[in-house]
Write a protein that holds these residues in place. Structure first.
Motif, PDB file in Angstrom:
ATOM      1  N   LYS A  57      -5.886   6.906   7.053  1.00  0.00           N
ATOM      2  CA  LYS A  57      -7.206   7.445   7.334  1.00  0.00           C
ATOM      3  C   LYS A  57      -8.040   7.737   6.085  1.00  0.00           C
ATOM      4  N   ILE A  58      -7.377   7.949   4.952  1.00  0.00           N
ATOM      5  CA  ILE A  58      -8.113   8.379   3.760  1.00  0.00           C
ATOM      6  C   ILE A  58      -7.982   7.383   2.605  1.00  0.00           C
ATOM      7  N   ILE A  59      -6.745   7.056   2.223  1.00  0.00           N
ATOM      8  CA  ILE A  59      -6.532   6.226   1.030  1.00  0.00           C
ATOM      9  C   ILE A  59      -7.084   4.815   1.214  1.00  0.00           C
ATOM     10  N   ILE A  60      -6.737   4.171   2.318  1.00  0.00           N
ATOM     11  CA  ILE A  60      -7.181   2.785   2.532  1.00  0.00           C
ATOM     12  C   ILE A  60      -8.703   2.661   2.529  1.00  0.00           C
ATOM     13  N   PRO A  61      -9.450   3.535   3.247  1.00  0.00           N
ATOM     14  CA  PRO A  61     -10.924   3.420   3.173  1.00  0.00           C
ATOM     15  C   PRO A  61     -11.485   3.647   1.768  1.00  0.00           C
ATOM     16  N   LEU A  62     -10.781   4.450   0.952  1.00  0.00           N
ATOM     17  CA  LEU A  62     -11.279   4.740  -0.391  1.00  0.00           C
ATOM     18  C   LEU A  62     -10.910   3.666  -1.420  1.00  0.00           C
ATOM     19  N   LEU A  63      -9.974   2.796  -1.070  1.00  0.00           N
ATOM     20  CA  LEU A  63      -9.535   1.777  -2.039  1.00  0.00           C
ATOM     21  C   LEU A  63     -10.636   0.772  -2.349  1.00  0.00           C
ATOM     22  N   GLU A 106      -6.585   6.965  -9.293  1.00  0.00           N
ATOM     23  CA  GLU A 106      -7.921   7.480  -9.569  1.00  0.00           C
ATOM     24  C   GLU A 106      -8.479   8.312  -8.422  1.00  0.00           C
ATOM     25  N   ILE A 107      -7.803   8.294  -7.271  1.00  0.00           N
ATOM     26  CA  ILE A 107      -8.237   9.124  -6.142  1.00  0.00           C
ATOM     27  C   ILE A 107      -7.650  10.518  -6.316  1.00  0.00           C
ATOM     28  N   PRO A 108      -8.453  11.560  -6.348  1.00  0.00           N
ATOM     29  CA  PRO A 108      -7.937  12.911  -6.593  1.00  0.00           C
ATOM     30  C   PRO A 108      -6.877  13.331  -5.578  1.00  0.00           C
ATOM     31  N   THR A 109      -5.843  13.985  -6.064  1.00  0.00           N
ATOM     32  CA  THR A 109      -4.783  14.468  -5.170  1.00  0.00           C
ATOM     33  C   THR A 109      -5.264  15.621  -4.299  1.00  0.00           C
ATOM     34  N   ASP A 110      -6.380  16.245  -4.686  1.00  0.00           N
ATOM     35  CA  ASP A 110      -6.920  17.329  -3.862  1.00  0.00           C
ATOM     36  C   ASP A 110      -7.275  16.840  -2.468  1.00  0.00           C
ATOM     37  N   ILE A 111      -7.652  15.567  -2.367  1.00  0.00           N
ATOM     38  CA  ILE A 111      -7.976  15.005  -1.060  1.00  0.00           C
ATOM     39  C   ILE A 111      -6.731  14.980  -0.183  1.00  0.00           C
ATOM     40  N   ASP A 112      -5.588  14.614  -0.766  1.00  0.00           N
ATOM     41  CA  ASP A 112      -4.330  14.623  -0.017  1.00  0.00           C
ATOM     42  C   ASP A 112      -3.986  16.033   0.455  1.00  0.00           C
ATOM     43  N   ASP A 113      -4.158  16.997  -0.459  1.00  0.00           N
ATOM     44  CA  ASP A 113      -3.830  18.373  -0.117  1.00  0.00           C
ATOM     45  C   ASP A 113      -4.711  18.892   1.016  1.00  0.00           C
ATOM     46  N   ALA A 114      -5.983  18.559   0.955  1.00  0.00           N
ATOM     47  CA  ALA A 114      -6.892  19.003   2.011  1.00  0.00           C
ATOM     48  C   ALA A 114      -6.529  18.372   3.350  1.00  0.00           C
ATOM     49  N   ILE A 132       0.822  -1.215   0.000  1.00  0.00           N
ATOM     50  CA  ILE A 132       0.000   0.000   0.000  1.00  0.00           C
ATOM     51  C   ILE A 132       0.857   1.267   0.000  1.00  0.00           C
ATOM     52  N   PRO A 133       1.847   1.411   0.908  1.00  0.00           N
ATOM     53  CA  PRO A 133       2.700   2.617   0.837  1.00  0.00           C
ATOM     54  C   PRO A 133       3.496   2.709  -0.461  1.00  0.00           C
ATOM     55  N   ARG A 159       1.860  12.027   5.666  1.00  0.00           N
ATOM     56  CA  ARG A 159       1.627  11.087   4.563  1.00  0.00           C
ATOM     57  C   ARG A 159       1.074   9.758   5.047  1.00  0.00           C
ATOM     58  N   PHE A 160       1.623   9.226   6.125  1.00  0.00           N
ATOM     59  CA  PHE A 160       1.141   7.933   6.609  1.00  0.00           C
ATOM     60  C   PHE A 160      -0.271   8.050   7.177  1.00  0.00           C
ATOM     61  N   GLN A 161      -0.597   9.199   7.766  1.00  0.00           N
ATOM     62  CA  GLN A 161      -1.965   9.403   8.231  1.00  0.00           C
ATOM     63  C   GLN A 161      -2.932   9.484   7.061  1.00  0.00           C
ATOM     64  N   ILE A 162      -2.491  10.097   5.966  1.00  0.00           N
ATOM     65  CA  ILE A 162      -3.329  10.157   4.765  1.00  0.00           C
ATOM     66  C   ILE A 162      -3.601   8.760   4.229  1.00  0.00           C
TER      67      ILE A 162
END
Length: 273
Positions: A183-189, A161-169, A88-89, A177-180
């Motif tokens: 908390k965000i990338i894994i649930p969206l996968l 396919e996940i927008p980078t704007d989500i990372d920026d926000a 994943i990382p 990065r690891f929190q992103i």
């Protein structure tokens, strides 16, 4: 109209024929597990057992089947988890930062192109020098290494396919990065993560070559144990082998059944845009 009806009938006949070819071997294995020795060695073959019993299952379980099933379960579970933890990382890094350049992802995937037998001798020598033969650690390392490219490649496409704007926000809110990722990338996968988990589990569970050459003792997995039922010493023990084969396919069928919708969505991902 008649031609259309004929095409429909022909289509169904082809589907039925393919289903019969697929189901018959599985049905034969399951039924053989309940037969007595005189029945599964009978000529001509006897399809249905006259007096079904669990004798073959009991014999198989007490004669190494339990150990093989336990070994496979431990090795497969740990290998799958490690492949995901590292994959994943890595997939996130490749998709977000183009780590290693445009061709690095293809180089990683190329490891899956080579047949496993090409790595057998060097890995055997290397593992012998590090005392990793006949250990859980040795098999887990091999399976994690060879399934990691698959995990990275599949998840990389989903993360892109996940927008980078989500990372920026998230970074504006103070996430690292690891929190992103957590908390965000894994649930969206979603489908990608489930599919990769199931397929990696199946790949490891059914692997035979390394499980055979990296063990010289009783640390064998289910595929290796299945091959041991045919020899000059034990003869043809189709009953216990069929019993173990039947039990061994249960975890894979359950995982595929639970995640079948996710698998279809993942394998057709990006086909239509």
């Amino acid at each position: 109209m008649k031609i259309n009806n004929l095409i429909v009938v022909l289509r169904y006949l082809i589907i039925i024929f393919i289903l019969v070819l697929t189901i018959l071997p599985l049905a034969w294995i399951i039924l053989t597990g309940f037969k007595a020795e005189v029945e599964y060695l009978h000529t001509p073959p006897i399809w249905f057992p006259s007096d079904p019993s669990f004798h073959n299952y009991i014999e198989m379980w007490e004669d190494g089947g339990k150990d093989a099933f336990t070994n496979s379960l431990i090795i497969t579970t740990i290998s799958t988890i490690l492949a995901l933890l590292f994959g994943i990382p890595s997939a996130y890094s490749l998709s977000r930062f183009n780590t290693g350049g445009d061709n690095f992802a293809y180089w990683i995937l190329s490891i899956k192109f080579l047949p496993p037998i090409a790595f057998a001798i060097p890995i055997s020598i290397m593992f012998a020098n590090f005392n990793l033969i006949d250990t859980y650690t040795g098999l887990i390392l091999v399976y994690t290494t060879f399934n990691l490219p698959f995990v990275i490649w599949i998840l990389r496409g989903f993360i892109k396919e996940i927008p980078t704007d989500i990372d920026d926000a998230a970074m504006i809110d103070g996430c690292g990065r690891f929190q992103i990722i957590y908390k965000i990338i894994i649930p969206l996968l979603g489908p990608g993560l489930v599919t990769v988990t199931i397929l990696t589990f199946i790949f490891v569970w059914s692997e035979f070559l390394f499980a055979l050459i990296l063990n010289n003792s009783d640390l064998y997995t289910v595929p290796v144990r299945l091959s041991q039922y045919f020899s000059e010493a034990v003869g043809l023990r189709w009953g216990p082998q069929s019993a173990l084969a039947t039990i061994s396919i249960i975890p894979m069928i359950l995982m595929a059944f639970i995640g079948q919708n996710f698998i279809v969505r993942a394998l057709t991902f990006g086909a239509v845009k």
